[in-house]
Design a protein around this motif. Structure first.
Motif, PDB file in Angstrom:
ATOM      1  N   PHE A 108      -1.954  37.432   7.725  1.00 43.75           N
ATOM      2  CA  PHE A 108      -1.889  38.407   8.460  1.00 43.75           C
ATOM      3  C   PHE A 108      -2.120  37.821  10.189  1.00 43.75           C
ATOM      4  CE2 PHE A 108      -2.977  41.285   5.036  1.00 43.75           C
ATOM      5  CZ  PHE A 108      -1.422  42.461   5.101  1.00 43.75           C
ATOM      6  N   GLN A 109      -2.561  36.843   9.821  1.00 42.38           N
ATOM      7  CA  GLN A 109      -2.799  36.088  11.613  1.00 42.38           C
ATOM      8  C   GLN A 109      -2.030  34.974  11.944  1.00 42.38           C
ATOM      9  OE1 GLN A 109      -7.123  35.854  12.986  1.00 42.38           O
ATOM     10  NE2 GLN A 109      -7.998  37.519  11.821  1.00 42.38           N
ATOM     11  N   SER A 110      -0.965  35.260  10.628  1.00 41.88           N
ATOM     12  CA  SER A 110       0.132  33.917  11.304  1.00 41.88           C
ATOM     13  C   SER A 110       1.543  34.535  11.585  1.00 41.88           C
ATOM     14  CB  SER A 110       0.457  33.179   9.861  1.00 41.88           C
ATOM     15  OG  SER A 110       1.284  33.895   8.675  1.00 41.88           O
ATOM     16  N   LYS A 111       2.378  33.810  11.552  1.00 39.41           N
ATOM     17  CA  LYS A 111       3.858  34.673  11.992  1.00 39.41           C
ATOM     18  C   LYS A 111       4.769  34.679  11.184  1.00 39.41           C
ATOM     19  CE  LYS A 111       3.435  33.334  17.500  1.00 39.41           C
ATOM     20  NZ  LYS A 111       3.943  32.825  17.823  1.00 39.41           N
ATOM     21  N   CYS A 112       4.359  33.466  10.232  1.00 44.41           N
ATOM     22  CA  CYS A 112       5.663  33.206   8.789  1.00 44.41           C
ATOM     23  C   CYS A 112       4.981  32.500   7.985  1.00 44.41           C
ATOM     24  CB  CYS A 112       7.056  32.274   8.985  1.00 44.41           C
ATOM     25  SG  CYS A 112       8.190  32.131   8.354  1.00 44.41           S
ATOM     26  N   CYS A 113       4.926  32.687   6.688  1.00 43.54           N
ATOM     27  CA  CYS A 113       4.446  31.817   5.790  1.00 43.54           C
ATOM     28  C   CYS A 113       5.782  31.094   4.796  1.00 43.54           C
ATOM     29  CB  CYS A 113       3.545  33.086   5.045  1.00 43.54           C
ATOM     30  SG  CYS A 113       2.605  33.643   5.566  1.00 43.54           S
ATOM     31  N   VAL A 114       5.124  30.618   4.077  1.00 45.31           N
ATOM     32  CA  VAL A 114       6.450  29.798   2.750  1.00 45.31           C
ATOM     33  C   VAL A 114       5.246  29.547   2.310  1.00 45.31           C
ATOM     34  CG1 VAL A 114       7.635  29.060   5.018  1.00 45.31           C
ATOM     35  CG2 VAL A 114       6.306  27.619   3.742  1.00 45.31           C
ATOM     36  N   THR A 115       6.079  29.760   0.629  1.00 43.29           N
ATOM     37  CA  THR A 115       4.948  29.543  -0.223  1.00 43.29           C
ATOM     38  C   THR A 115       6.371  28.961  -1.813  1.00 43.29           C
ATOM     39  OG1 THR A 115       3.722  29.859  -2.318  1.00 43.29           O
ATOM     40  CG2 THR A 115       5.157  31.781  -1.146  1.00 43.29           C
ATOM     41  N   PHE A 116       5.414  28.717  -2.941  1.00 41.97           N
ATOM     42  CA  PHE A 116       6.724  27.263  -4.033  1.00 41.97           C
ATOM     43  C   PHE A 116       6.333  28.664  -5.292  1.00 41.97           C
ATOM     44  CE2 PHE A 116       7.054  25.567  -7.662  1.00 41.97           C
ATOM     45  CZ  PHE A 116       8.328  24.559  -7.387  1.00 41.97           C
ATOM     46  N   ALA A 117       4.805  29.159  -4.887  1.00 39.80           N
ATOM     47  CA  ALA A 117       4.462  30.048  -6.404  1.00 39.80           C
ATOM     48  C   ALA A 117       3.011  30.780  -5.815  1.00 39.80           C
ATOM     49  CB  ALA A 117       4.138  28.267  -7.604  1.00 39.80           C
ATOM     50  N   SER A 118       2.748  30.902  -4.925  1.00 40.32           N
ATOM     51  CA  SER A 118       2.206  32.880  -4.806  1.00 40.32           C
ATOM     52  C   SER A 118       2.763  33.915  -4.987  1.00 40.32           C
ATOM     53  CB  SER A 118       1.027  31.845  -3.219  1.00 40.32           C
ATOM     54  OG  SER A 118       0.150  32.901  -3.186  1.00 40.32           O
ATOM     55  N   THR A 119       2.315  35.107  -5.428  1.00 37.17           N
ATOM     56  CA  THR A 119       2.488  36.262  -5.418  1.00 37.17           C
ATOM     57  C   THR A 119       2.407  36.630  -4.460  1.00 37.17           C
ATOM     58  OG1 THR A 119       0.815  37.094  -6.220  1.00 37.17           O
ATOM     59  CG2 THR A 119       2.516  36.954  -7.474  1.00 37.17           C
ATOM     60  N   MET A 120       1.504  36.056  -3.318  1.00 37.25           N
ATOM     61  CA  MET A 120       1.415  36.321  -1.530  1.00 37.25           C
ATOM     62  C   MET A 120       2.518  37.180  -1.403  1.00 37.25           C
ATOM     63  SD  MET A 120      -2.353  34.854  -0.630  1.00 37.25           S
ATOM     64  CE  MET A 120      -2.450  35.569   1.098  1.00 37.25           C
ATOM     65  N   GLY A 121       3.781  35.976  -1.521  1.00 39.28           N
ATOM     66  CA  GLY A 121       5.012  36.494  -0.950  1.00 39.28           C
ATOM     67  C   GLY A 121       5.212  37.859  -0.883  1.00 39.28           C
ATOM     68  N   TYR A 122       4.948  38.590  -2.039  1.00 32.75           N
ATOM     69  CA  TYR A 122       5.394  40.151  -2.298  1.00 32.75           C
ATOM     70  C   TYR A 122       4.573  40.618  -1.150  1.00 32.75           C
ATOM     71  CZ  TYR A 122       8.442  38.476  -6.547  1.00 32.75           C
ATOM     72  OH  TYR A 122       8.843  38.027  -7.416  1.00 32.75           O
ATOM     73  N   GLU A 123       3.392  40.456  -1.701  1.00 33.28           N
ATOM     74  CA  GLU A 123       2.717  41.666  -1.232  1.00 33.28           C
ATOM     75  C   GLU A 123       2.045  41.014   0.602  1.00 33.28           C
ATOM     76  OE1 GLU A 123      -1.524  41.255  -3.322  1.00 33.28           O
ATOM     77  OE2 GLU A 123      -0.562  38.861  -3.338  1.00 33.28           O
ATOM     78  N   LEU A 124       2.692  40.762   0.955  1.00 32.89           N
ATOM     79  CA  LEU A 124       2.608  39.640   2.796  1.00 32.89           C
ATOM     80  C   LEU A 124       4.075  40.296   3.577  1.00 32.89           C
ATOM     81  CD1 LEU A 124       0.898  36.230   3.021  1.00 32.89           C
ATOM     82  CD2 LEU A 124       0.070  38.422   3.848  1.00 32.89           C
TER      83      LEU A 124
END
Length: 221
Positions: free
Chosen positions: A124-140
Motif C-alpha cells: 500500500f505504501q508503494s506506487k506499483c507492484c509486480v508479481t509472478f505468483a502472488s494473489t496479492m496482485g488481485y487484492e492490491l
C-alpha cells in the motif's frame, strides 16, 4: 468474478458469496496500519512466490524456474534504466535465502526488503507492484495499487491462463513491463478491458461481517 474460474473447470457450487480478502482485513485494516509508517517507500515492489523450486507446488511446467527468475532479471534491467527509482523485492516471512536471486540482483539498486514486514503495508505504501505468483496482485489492484502479473512468453500458469479479468495487467516481455510501469508512475490507466476493481476483490474492510451475515442468513433459512 474470480470464482468464475471454478465453473470453467466443472465445479458445481450452488451459490457464490463474494466477501473480499480475509487476510487483508486482518493484516491491514484490523491492525490499523498508519499510511506513512515505513522508513522507506518504494516506487516498484516485487512480491515473490512461496514454496518455489523443483518439485514445488508451483513447478507445473518445463520452463517454470527459468520464467520465475526472468522476472528478477527484468527488474534489474529496469533499475539500470531508471536508477533514481527505488525497487524492492518482498518475500514471505518463511522464505529462505535464494542464492540465484541474490546473484541476479547483485550490483543493481534492487533491494531485498525485510521479509518480516507486513506485506500489505509495503504494498500500500508503494506506487506499483509486480508479481509472478502472488494473489496479492488481485487484492492490491482492487484496492487502488496497480499490480502487474509477470508472464514471460505467456507461459506462466500459476493463475494467469484463461483469466481474462487480469489481461490488462499481464506483461509477457520486458518491454511490456517497462512501458506499463511507466504508465503507472505517470498515473495512466492500465486496464483496457471491462474489468472493474470489484471483479477482482471487494473492499476488504468488513469481510468478517459479510461472512457472518451470509452464514446467519443460511441458518435463518
Amino acid at each position: 468474478r474470480t470464482a468464475e474460474r471454478a465453473f470453467k473447470y466443472g465445479a458445481r457450487i450452488k451459490e457464490v458469496v463474494p466477501v473480499g480478502s480475509l487476510y487483508m482485513e486482518y493484516y491491514w485494516f484490523k491492525e490499523n496500519k498508519a499510511k506513512d509508517s515505513l522508513e522507506k517507500k518504494y516506487d516498484v515492489i516485487c512480491f515473490g512466490g512461496n514454496a518455489l523450486g523443483v518439485g514445488s507446488i508451483f513447478d507445473s511446467y518445463e520452463t517454470f524456474l527459468q520464467d520465475y527468475y526472468e522476472g528478477f532479471e527484468w527488474l534489474v534491467k529496469f533499475s539500470y534504466e531508471n536508477p533514481k527509482l527505488l525497487i524492492g523485492i518482498k518475500h514471505h516471512s518463511n522464505n529462505n535465502i535464494d542464492a540465484r536471486e541474490l546473484e541476479i540482483i547483485k550490483g543493481s539498486n534492487v533491494e531485498i526488503i525485510n521479509k518480516h514486514l507486513n506485506s500489505y503495508e509495503v504494498g500500500f505504501q508503494s506506487k506499483c507492484c509486480v508479481t509472478f505468483a502472488s494473489t496479492m496482485g488481485y487484492e492490491l489492484t482492487a484496492h487502488g495499487v496497480p499490480t502487474l502479473f509477470l508472464d514471460p512468453g505467456r507461459r506462466n500458469d500459476q493463475f494467469l491462463h484463461d483469466d481474462e479479468l487480469i489481461d490488462g495487467w499481464c506483461v509477457s516481455t520486458y518491454k511490456e513491463m517497462s512501458e506499463k510501469i511507466r504508465m503507472v508512475l505517470l498515473r495512466q490507466n492500465l486496464n483496457q478491458s471491462e474489468t472493474k476493481f470489484n471483479d477482482l476483490c471487494l473492499n476488504s474492510q468488513n469481510v468478517s461481517e459479510r461472512i457472518y451475515k451470509s452464514l446467519s442468513r443460511c441458518i435463518d433459512n
